[in-house]
Motif scaffolding. Structure first.
Motif, mmCIF file in Angstrom:
data_model
loop_
_atom_site.group_PDB
_atom_site.id
_atom_site.type_symbol
_atom_site.label_atom_id
_atom_site.label_comp_id
_atom_site.label_asym_id
_atom_site.label_seq_id
_atom_site.Cartn_x
_atom_site.Cartn_y
_atom_site.Cartn_z
ATOM 1 N N THR A 123 78.850 28.265 127.742
ATOM 2 C CA THR A 123 80.083 28.064 126.972
ATOM 3 C C THR A 123 80.325 26.584 126.734
ATOM 4 N N GLU A 124 80.004 25.790 127.731
ATOM 5 C CA GLU A 124 80.164 24.336 127.600
ATOM 6 C C GLU A 124 79.331 23.799 126.441
ATOM 7 N N ALA A 125 78.107 24.285 126.314
ATOM 8 C CA ALA A 125 77.236 23.846 125.215
ATOM 9 C C ALA A 125 77.768 24.339 123.877
ATOM 10 N N ARG A 126 78.196 25.590 123.825
ATOM 11 C CA ARG A 126 78.715 26.136 122.569
ATOM 12 C C ARG A 126 79.941 25.359 122.084
ATOM 13 N N VAL A 127 80.846 25.061 123.002
ATOM 14 C CA VAL A 127 82.055 24.314 122.630
ATOM 15 C C VAL A 127 81.687 22.913 122.141
ATOM 16 N N ALA A 128 80.796 22.249 122.850
ATOM 17 C CA ALA A 128 80.392 20.892 122.454
ATOM 18 C C ALA A 128 79.729 20.900 121.077
ATOM 19 N N LEU A 129 78.877 21.872 120.812
ATOM 20 C CA LEU A 129 78.211 21.947 119.510
ATOM 21 C C LEU A 129 79.214 22.234 118.396
ATOM 22 N N GLU A 130 80.122 23.162 118.633
ATOM 23 C CA GLU A 130 81.115 23.498 117.609
ATOM 24 C C GLU A 130 82.019 22.304 117.308
ATOM 25 N N GLN A 131 82.452 21.593 118.332
ATOM 26 C CA GLN A 131 83.319 20.437 118.117
ATOM 27 C C GLN A 131 82.598 19.342 117.331
ATOM 28 N N ARG A 132 81.363 19.054 117.725
ATOM 29 C CA ARG A 132 80.602 18.004 117.033
ATOM 30 C C ARG A 132 80.310 18.418 115.591
ATOM 31 N N ALA A 133 79.979 19.692 115.370
ATOM 32 C CA ALA A 133 79.712 20.163 114.009
ATOM 33 C C ALA A 133 80.965 20.029 113.141
ATOM 34 N N LEU A 134 82.113 20.334 113.697
ATOM 35 C CA LEU A 134 83.372 20.187 112.958
ATOM 36 C C LEU A 134 83.620 18.729 112.592
ATOM 37 N N GLN A 135 83.361 17.822 113.521
ATOM 38 C CA GLN A 135 83.545 16.392 113.236
ATOM 39 C C GLN A 135 82.598 15.933 112.127
ATOM 40 N N ILE A 136 81.362 16.391 112.185
ATOM 41 C CA ILE A 136 80.375 15.986 111.177
ATOM 42 C C ILE A 136 80.729 16.579 109.817
ATOM 43 N N GLU A 137 81.225 17.801 109.786
ATOM 44 C CA GLU A 137 81.641 18.414 108.519
ATOM 45 C C GLU A 137 82.819 17.650 107.909
ATOM 46 N N LYS A 138 83.726 17.182 108.753
ATOM 47 C CA LYS A 138 84.831 16.366 108.248
ATOM 48 C C LYS A 138 84.307 15.083 107.612
ATOM 49 N N CYS A 139 83.297 14.492 108.236
ATOM 50 C CA CYS A 139 82.686 13.283 107.663
ATOM 51 C C CYS A 139 82.042 13.584 106.320
ATOM 52 N N PHE A 140 81.369 14.724 106.221
ATOM 53 C CA PHE A 140 80.730 15.084 104.961
ATOM 54 C C PHE A 140 81.778 15.271 103.868
ATOM 55 N N THR A 141 82.887 15.885 104.214
ATOM 56 C CA THR A 141 83.956 16.085 103.243
ATOM 57 C C THR A 141 84.514 14.749 102.756
ATOM 58 N N ARG A 142 84.592 13.807 103.654
ATOM 59 C CA ARG A 142 85.176 12.514 103.306
ATOM 60 C C ARG A 142 84.190 11.563 102.621
ATOM 61 N N PHE A 143 82.959 11.495 103.130
ATOM 62 C CA PHE A 143 81.992 10.507 102.641
ATOM 63 C C PHE A 143 80.832 11.118 101.850
ATOM 64 N N MET A 144 80.807 12.449 101.688
ATOM 65 C CA MET A 144 79.772 13.169 100.939
ATOM 66 C C MET A 144 78.363 12.943 101.500
ATOM 67 N N SER A 145 78.275 12.743 102.798
ATOM 68 C CA SER A 145 76.986 12.556 103.446
ATOM 69 C C SER A 145 77.139 12.825 104.938
ATOM 70 N N TYR A 146 76.168 13.540 105.494
ATOM 71 C CA TYR A 146 76.176 13.758 106.942
ATOM 72 C C TYR A 146 75.722 12.516 107.704
ATOM 73 N N ALA A 147 75.020 11.622 107.038
ATOM 74 C CA ALA A 147 74.453 10.450 107.703
ATOM 75 C C ALA A 147 75.170 9.161 107.335
ATOM 76 N N SER A 148 76.407 9.244 106.898
ATOM 77 C CA SER A 148 77.149 8.058 106.495
ATOM 78 C C SER A 148 77.354 7.121 107.690
ATOM 79 N N GLU A 149 77.156 5.829 107.439
ATOM 80 C CA GLU A 149 77.377 4.839 108.493
ATOM 81 C C GLU A 149 78.860 4.693 108.816
ATOM 82 N N GLN A 150 79.718 5.136 107.929
ATOM 83 C CA GLN A 150 81.164 5.063 108.155
ATOM 84 C C GLN A 150 81.662 6.204 109.037
ATOM 85 N N CYS A 151 80.813 7.171 109.287
ATOM 86 C CA CYS A 151 81.202 8.346 110.056
ATOM 87 C C CYS A 151 80.901 8.134 111.537
#
Length: 129
Positions: A41-69
Motif C-alpha cells: 500500500t505504501e508503494a501504491r500511495v507513493a506512485l499515485e501521489q507522484r503520478a498526480l504531481q507529474i500530471e499537474k506539471c504536464f497540464t501546466r507546462f505541456m511536458s512531463y520532463a519540464s525543468e520548471q516542474c
C-alpha cells in the motif's frame, strides 16, 4: 492423611511448549506474508501521489520532463516514508513511468518486487495492485 500433588509435571509442560511452537511455526509465515502485502500500500500511495504531481506539471507546462516542474526533478530515487520502497521516474516530454522498487525488509516480497504506473494509468503487475 492423603497428600495431593499440585502443579505441572515436566511432561505436561513440554507438551504445552511443543504445541505453542507448532502454532508459532504455522502462524509466523502467514503473518509475514500479510505484512508484506500490506506494505505494498505504501508503494501504491507513493506512485499515485507522484503520478498526480507529474500530471499537474504536464497540464501546466505541456511536458512531463519540464525543468520548471519540481515533481520530475525530485522524482529520482525518492524513498517512501517507511523506507520500504524507492520510487524512480523514467520518461520524456510525452511519457513517464514511475517505478517503486522494494528495498530493505520489503525485498523479501518476491511476489511483487516492483510496482509501476505510467502516464496512461497502467499499473503493473496487475496482481500487486
Amino acid at each position: 492423611m492423603s497428600y495431593r500433588q499440585r502443579g505441572l509435571t515436566l511432561v505436561e509442560l513440554l507438551v504445552v511448549v511443543v504445541i505453542v511452537g507448532i502454532l508459532a511455526a504455522v502462524a509466523y509465515p502467514s503473518y509475514r506474508n500479510q505484512v508484506m502485502r500490506s506494505n505494498r500500500t505504501e508503494a501504491r500511495v507513493a506512485l499515485e501521489q507522484r503520478a498526480l504531481q507529474i500530471e499537474k506539471c504536464f497540464t501546466r507546462f505541456m511536458s512531463y520532463a519540464s525543468e520548471q516542474c519540481a515533481a520530475t526533478q525530485e522524482g529520482a530515487n525518492v524513498e517512501t516514508p517507511e523506507r520500504n520502497y524507492r520510487v524512480t521516474i523514467a520518461g520524456n516530454e510525452t511519457t513517464f513511468t514511475l517505478t517503486a522498487t522494494a528495498i530493505n525488509g520489503q525485498v523479501a516480497d518476491t511476489a511483487c518486487p516492483a510496482l509501476t504506473i505510467d502516464e496512461r494509468g497502467r499499473r503493473l503487475p496487475v496482481a500487486c495492485w
